[in-house]
Enzyme design. Structure first.
Site: not given
Length: 359
Positions: A207, A231, A301, A304, A327, A336
Site C-alpha cells: 500500500r 494496517k 492502489h 496493488r 489482508h 481478486y
C-alpha cells in the site's frame, strides 16, 4: 464561510483543528488527542481530522454549536453531503459515467464522516456520562446485517450490527491496470526512487502508506525481503522482485540524498530535501506520471490491485494471497479471483467439460 476560519494543521505529528473559529470545537481536538493517546496511526488520525473538519465547517456555516447537535442535525448534515456540488461536477442533468452521480459525495465518504462523528460523541459520552450521543446506537437503534461477509468463511462470521445513520454502499470490484497500462505507466518513471516505489506496489502489493513508512533497515536487498508495517500496526515480511531490489540498491547508492533520516524514500530536491516522502508528495508524483503516460487509472492502489489480480490468475492459493497482501480476512483476497477473467474462464470451461462428459 471562509475555509480559513477552520482548517486542519499538523504540529509535531499531532493533527488539530485551527483557525479563528476553532475555539468552539474544542471537543474535536480533545478527541484527536485521545486517538493519539490510543496509538492510532498518523494516517488514521489525519483521516479523522479532515472528516471532522468537514462537519465543523458545516456546523459553523449553519450557526449550530457542537452542544446543540442532535439526530436531526446529523440527518441534515447527511443530506447536505448528498446534495453538495463538488468541483468537477457541474450538477443539473450532467451525470458521471463512472459512478452515475451528478452531485454529492460518495456513500463511502459520507459513511466515514458519520462514523468519525459518532466516535467523537461516544468519546464525549465516555468522558461525561451525563451527555448523550446524538448518533443512533445501542441495541434498539441498530439493525443486524444477516450477511456481513460472503465467501468461504461466511458461515462462521458473526452478524455485524449496523447503525441506521448510514448510506447503502454499492459493492464494486477493485480495478487493476491492464498489462499495457502498467507497462506505459512504469516506462514514464525516470528516477530510481520512483521506479522502486512503483515496483514495490506492482510486484509486491504494498500500500502507499506501507511504502512511505519503510526505513532503510527494513529492506534486505541480498535476500530480497522487505519488512512491512501494515494496517493496524501489523508486521509482515514480503519478498521483492529482482528488478525492484536492483532499483532500490541503485537508488541508495547513486540517487538518495545524504541525510540523517531513517526513511527509505526521501524528497530528492527542494526545501524538504532529505526528509521522508509524504503522501501528498507521492500523489503529486503519480498525478504527473498518469498524465504523462496517458493512463488516467494509474493510481498507486491500482498497482496493488494489479498485483492481487496477477496472483489470482497464476492460481496462487488464497491463503498465500492473503499473507502477501496483508489482508485481515480471506474474503478480501477472494475478491481478486473475480478480477482474473482468464482464471474464471478456465475454471468455467473445465466445469462445462466435466458436465458434458457426464451426459
Amino acid at each position: 464561510m471562509s475555509d480559513e476560519a477552520l482548517k486542519v494543521q499538523c504540529t509535531d505529528g499531532d493533527w488539530q483543528l485551527a483557525g479563528p473559529a476553532a475555539g468552539g470545537f474544542g471537543l474535536v481536538n480533545d478527541f484527536l488527542g485521545y486517538l493519539a493517546d490510543r496509538n492510532y496511526s498518523p494516517q488514521t488520525r489525519r483521516a479523522y481530522a479532515f472528516d471532522l473538519l468537514a462537519f465543523a465547517r458545516w456546523l459553523h456555516g449553519e450557526g449550530v454549536a457542537l452542544d446543540e447537535v442532535d439526530t436531526d442535525v446529523l440527518l441534515r448534515f447527511l443530506t447536505a453531503c448528498r446534495e453538495a456540488v463538488l468541483p468537477g461536477r457541474p450538477g443539473g442533468n450532467v451525470f458521471s459515467i463512472r459512478d452515475g452521480r451528478n452531485v454529492g459525495y460518495a456513500p463511502t465518504t459520507i459513511n466515514r464522516r458519520l462514523a468519525a462523528i459518532s466516535a467523537m460523541f461516544a468519546f464525549r459520552q465516555m468522558r461525561d456520562p451525563g451527555t448523550r450521543n446524538p448518533a443512533p446506537s445501542g441495541r434498539h437503534a441498530r439493525s443486524v446485517s444477516r450477511t456481513p461477509r460472503t465467501g468461504l468463511l461466511a458461515h462462521v462470521a458473526k452478524p455485524r450490527s449496523r447503525s441506521p445513520l448510514r448510506l447503502r454502499e454499492p459493492r464494486r470490484l477493485p480495478r487493476g491496470l491492464t498489462a499495457r497500462e502498467s507497462t506505459e505507466l512504469l516506462a514514464s518513471f525516470r528516477t530510481w526512487r520512483d521506479r522502486a516505489i512503483a515496483g514495490l506496489m506492482l510486484l509486491s502489493g504494498l500500500r502507499s502508506a506501507e511504502v512511505l513508512g519503510l526505513d532503510v533497515r527494513d529492506v534486505d536487498i541480498a535476500r530480497r525481503w522487505v519488512r512491512v508495517i501494515g494496517k493496524g500496526d501489523k508486521e509482515r515480511r514480503v519478498p521483492i522482485d529482482h528488478d525492484v531490489a536492483g532499483a532500490i540498491q541503485t537508488y541508495l547508492l547513486v540517487e538518495r540524498p545524504e541525510t540523517d533520516a531513517s526513511a527509505l524514500f526521501v524528497v530528492a530536491k527542494g526545501p524538504n530535501r532529505g526528509q521522508r516522502l509524504s503522501a501528498a508528495g507521492l500523489r503529486t508524483i503519480f498525478r504527473y506520471h498518469r498524465g504523462k503516460a496517458g493512463v488516467p487509472a494509474g493510481h498507486p492502489h491500482a498497482l496493488r490491485h494489479s498485483f492481487g489480480t496477477a496472483l489470482a490468475e497464476a492460481g496462487v492459493d488464497l491463503s498465500v494471497i492473503q499473507a502477501l497482501m496483508g489482508h485481515d480476512h480471506v474474503d478480501s483476497s477472494a475478491a481478486y479471483i473475480h478480477l482474473a477473467p482468464s482464471y474464471l474462464r478456465e475454471e468455467f470451461d473445465a466445469a462445462r467439460s466435466r458436465l458434458r462428459a457426464r451426459t
